[in-house]
Write an enzyme that holds these catalytic residues in place. Sequence first.
Site, PDB file in Angstrom:
ATOM      1  CG  ASP A 115      53.482  -4.693 -24.217  1.00  0.00           C
ATOM      2  OD1 ASP A 115      54.428  -3.754 -23.752  1.00  0.00           O
ATOM      3  OD2 ASP A 115      52.307  -4.480 -25.024  1.00  0.00           O
ATOM      4  NE  ARG A 139      51.489  -4.891 -16.895  1.00  0.00           N
ATOM      5  CZ  ARG A 139      50.644  -3.822 -17.922  1.00  0.00           C
ATOM      6  NH1 ARG A 139      49.365  -3.706 -16.944  1.00  0.00           N
ATOM      7  NH2 ARG A 139      51.526  -3.285 -18.141  1.00  0.00           N
ATOM      8  CE  LYS A 144      55.174  -1.996 -20.173  1.00  0.00           C
ATOM      9  NZ  LYS A 144      54.981  -2.583 -20.959  1.00  0.00           N
ATOM     10  CG  HIS A 145      51.922   2.437 -18.172  1.00  0.00           C
ATOM     11  ND1 HIS A 145      52.146   0.718 -17.010  1.00  0.00           N
ATOM     12  CD2 HIS A 145      52.464   1.298 -19.727  1.00  0.00           C
ATOM     13  CE1 HIS A 145      52.366   0.101 -17.713  1.00  0.00           C
ATOM     14  NE2 HIS A 145      52.240   0.417 -18.823  1.00  0.00           N
ATOM     15  CG  HIS A 205      43.784  -2.434 -21.940  1.00  0.00           C
ATOM     16  ND1 HIS A 205      44.837  -2.112 -20.668  1.00  0.00           N
ATOM     17  CD2 HIS A 205      45.176  -2.368 -23.312  1.00  0.00           C
ATOM     18  CE1 HIS A 205      45.989  -2.432 -21.230  1.00  0.00           C
ATOM     19  NE2 HIS A 205      46.192  -2.959 -21.978  1.00  0.00           N
ATOM     20  CG  ASP A 228      49.483   2.166 -22.547  1.00  0.00           C
ATOM     21  OD1 ASP A 228      49.872   1.151 -23.177  1.00  0.00           O
ATOM     22  OD2 ASP A 228      49.652   1.727 -21.266  1.00  0.00           O
TER      23      ASP A 228
END
Length: 499
Positions: A79, A148, A178-179, A191, A261
């Site tokens: 990443d 991000r 992504k994503h 997560h 992912d």
Amino acid sequence: MCTWGPDSSVNGVPPTARLVIEALRLDQWSSAQVQDRVHRALALGVGGFVIFGGEADAVKSLTDRIRREAGRPLLIGADLERGAGQQIRGLSELPPPAALAVHPDAEAAAEIAGELTGREALSVGINWVLAPVLDLDLESTNPIIATRSFGSNPEIVGRLGSRWISACEGVGAITCAKHFPGHGRTREDSHVGLPTVAAGAEDLEADLAPFAATLPKASTAMVAHVAFPALGSNRPATLARSVVTDILRGRFGFDGPVATDAMIMGAIDADDASAAVEALRAGCDLIVYPSDVKATVDALERGVREESTARLARAAHRRLEQLLECSEFEYAVDSVAQNEIQASGMSSGFDTMELAIATLVDGTGGLPGWRSSVPTSVIGVSDDLKVTPPATHDALLSSIVVEELQRAGWTITTHVNDAEQRIVVLAATPMGWKGHSGPSASVVHEAKAHLEGAKRSLVVLLGHARWLDVIGVPSICAWSTETVMERAAGRWIVSTAGL
């Protein structure tokens, strides 16, 4: 980008282990544990690895050994959304996409970032750059996207993402869009659990637009662990054929490998080995970071006993092998050395941009009355969970700004009560498993408490600019905890204050 060739025949069912990407946590495991993980994964026949952490020399040595031991082409990814230094110590940490997007020459900034990231990744044996993020920054409470993202405008995100991808792939690295189909509207961290986006299909067209612009340039794509009922499934998009096959493959015509992912994430059921079979049936090709690589390989082997699943496995295997065959990685690595990167001036390319990035969002109007000769304290506060204990993180935050001030001859004191001028460096960055966005109320309270009684005060926000209003005291936005941004903030203070 790799140009995909015509459908080639693959005799029999391919080794399904080639579709699995194992994780190597250099940031958590001992070298012995890493080597054991490598040996076991290669013995199973995995298609590659994702690396977290490590020093540049150690990572280069490890990737060389892996390739020698494997004796076959592999994907080795990381990443690297904020430069290769995001994971690999000794390489360049770069501004986050949100900071690049507000620079006066954002397209040039994105291009420099993409090229430098690709070159440095290749220099340590990483050929698969798991970036850029193409999600829209649409939800202020989103705990995982924020800085991000290149922003909330689909056209801008698509344009900057395209420049980043073209520059990175132009030096021989493999990128990953992504994503898909977009993580920007979520209010939960995938997560931690499974986010569900309630937006209708018409609204989701905005989320899809950056991917429409960038997928023709990217060699791989990654699917989000997010549910989109309006797109035909209440399951994670990773496991939804209506998303991966019907939209990503069908509507957008993407024929490169599609990665999941990380399968260890909370959005996936506890039995992520079985979920890996679902992901393959949905149209994914690469199963990334399962909790148990052998259990996942075994589950895939059982799954391909069904002819339709076996056919999907053959297609996935073909896409992976075509990608590795047409990758320029093997000779690109030999031609890229760190000294060449340094000599090209690319690694210092952001030095001239730092000041502008740090000052574009400025709630202070400068620092009237500040003087370098007046005792000044610099205190770090953070609720980020990246470093334990928190006090260690706070000290690290303040040390970089202190270094810049001391270099300019400022009088720095550790006795806060004696400091007429006080600076709080406040970290509020998106990260996995943190579970919330922005600075918590307790951290904002702590920051203000440190400033009480000071004649002059300033907060340096290492987070999204939207939190400046929440802080409610004189502040500047430096966007992230990357060293380049903290140093930029220190330089801004020096250049703005009086002598």
